[in-house]
Enzyme design. Structure first.
Site, PDB file in Angstrom:
ATOM      1  N   GLY A   1      30.388  15.196  55.688  1.00 61.86           N
ATOM      2  CA  GLY A   1      30.457  16.553  56.210  1.00 61.86           C
ATOM      3  C   GLY A   1      31.149  17.500  55.245  1.00 61.86           C
TER       4      GLY A   1
ATOM      5  CG  LEU B   1      37.858  18.428  56.218  1.00 60.40           C
ATOM      6  CD1 LEU B   1      38.512  19.203  55.081  1.00 60.40           C
ATOM      7  CD2 LEU B   1      38.589  18.658  57.531  1.00 60.40           C
TER       8      LEU B   1
ATOM      9  CB  ALA C   1      34.421  17.222  65.787  1.00 57.94           C
TER      10      ALA C   1
ATOM     11  CB  THR D   1      39.200  24.273  66.658  1.00 60.40           C
ATOM     12  OG1 THR D   1      38.683  25.612  66.628  1.00 60.40           O
ATOM     13  CG2 THR D   1      39.358  23.868  68.118  1.00 60.40           C
ATOM     14  CG  ASP D   2      40.246  29.137  64.973  1.00 60.80           C
ATOM     15  OD1 ASP D   2      39.457  28.163  64.906  1.00 60.80           O
ATOM     16  OD2 ASP D   2      39.871  30.309  64.836  1.00 60.80           O
TER      17      ASP D   2
ATOM     18  CE1 TYR E   1      34.442  22.039  68.589  1.00 60.16           C
ATOM     19  CE2 TYR E   1      35.518  24.182  68.617  1.00 60.16           C
ATOM     20  CZ  TYR E   1      35.232  23.003  67.969  1.00 60.16           C
ATOM     21  OH  TYR E   1      35.741  22.760  66.717  1.00 60.16           O
TER      22      TYR E   1
ATOM     23  CE  LYS F   1      38.226  19.413  67.489  1.00 58.87           C
ATOM     24  NZ  LYS F   1      37.959  18.202  66.656  1.00 58.87           N
TER      25      LYS F   1
END
Length: 289
Positions: free
Chosen positions: A10, A12, A58, A99-100, A123, A127
């Site tokens: 992916g 990252l 994810a 995640t933000d 989502y 998370k």
């Protein structure tokens, strides 16, 4: 020390492969491991007995998650719990990415790690659940929240990234509508991966925000992409309400790298500098083709 990298192909994951290339790294793709198969997860963890597990896998199609909440929680929460349990069995540390979007966006100053989350979507909720499960199960954890991630692998995978999507739409001559009332910090996967390597080496377990510095709206980000590439598409600013995406996003989700700063490690580049570097490297790669 053996390092297990899950999601190695992916955006990252590809950058983490570079950041940890001098280590005994075992890269696993989805073809090697279905994260929601706990028996297979435990089998591979026992087989390789890593000292560190890097998990980038994810279910991150934010709007799609609204229609498939069971899948979102299976991948982003339950599977992460099982991975943490497997890591604990062999004494491994786990780096897990979040995640933000776990924040509700009501603030107008960057969110620190101590600020209470308030997810607005399936989502984001899944998370956040994954974060809590890692922290509850495994003391040796690095839970890392990031924002607006983009990297070279986005040119090759199905989901892509915002930069590649904007460039593709511009090439197609399409009118492009981008929201101007959602504020984020676009983050280079390369910069994030390098910082993860530094953070892991400190051994300071915990929850961290890691993004490039600065902030902008998605529309401002798109404008910067086109300014830096000399493209002039028909770019229109719109609102989140008018765009009407299935999943709600926070209006403001800029992260403060407070815990990173406490370790003296918050030296990430401004998002504009990181974007310019990404686009320059991208252009050089295309010239070589």
């Amino acid at each position: 020390m053996t390092i297990l990298l899950i999601g190695a192909d992916g955006q990252l994951g590809s950058e983490l492969r570079q950041a940890f290339s001098d280590q005994d790294l075992v890269p696993l793709t989805h073809a090697d491991l279905e994260l929601t198969d706990p028996a297979r997860v435990l089998e591979l963890v026992r087989q390789y007995r890593p000292g560190l597990i890097l998990n980038t896998a994810a279910y991150h199609r934010v709007d799609e998650c609204e229609g498939f909440p069971e899948r979102a929680f299976a991948v982003n929460a339950v599977a992460i719990r099982d991975l943490a349990i497997a890591a604990k069995e062999i004494g491994a540390a786990l780096v897990h990415f979040s995640t933000d979007y776990v924040f509700d966006g009501r603030q107008r100053n960057p969110y620190r790690e101590v600020d209470p989350p308030g997810p607005l979507s399936v989502y984001a909720t899944s998370k956040l659940a994954g974060e809590h499960l890692v922290m509850a199960v495994l003391p040796q954890h690095f839970v890392i929240r990031t924002s607006g991630l983009y990297g070279p692998a986005g040119r090759r995978n199905k989901t892509g990234n915002f930069v590649e999507t904007m460039l593709r739409l511009a090439r197609e001559g399409r009118e492009i509508r981008v929201v101007g009332d959602q504020i984020v910090t676009p983050t280079s996967a390369e910069d994030l991966a390098r910082k993860v390597r530094q953070l892991v080496e400190t051994g300071a377990y915990g929850l961290y925000h890691i993004t490039n510095n600065g902030e902008c709206s998605w529309h401002q980000f798109a404008s910067a992409i086109f300014d830096m590439t000399g493209l002039h598409p028909r770019l229109q600013e719109t609102t989140a309400a008018a765009f009407a995406a299935p999943a709600r996003r926070p209006a403001y989700s800029v992260l403060d790298n407070a815990n990173l700063r406490s370790l003296g490690l918050d030296d990430l580049r401004h998002w504009r500098e990181a974007l310019a570097d990404y686009l320059a490297k991208r252009a050089r790669l295309l010239d070589q083709v």
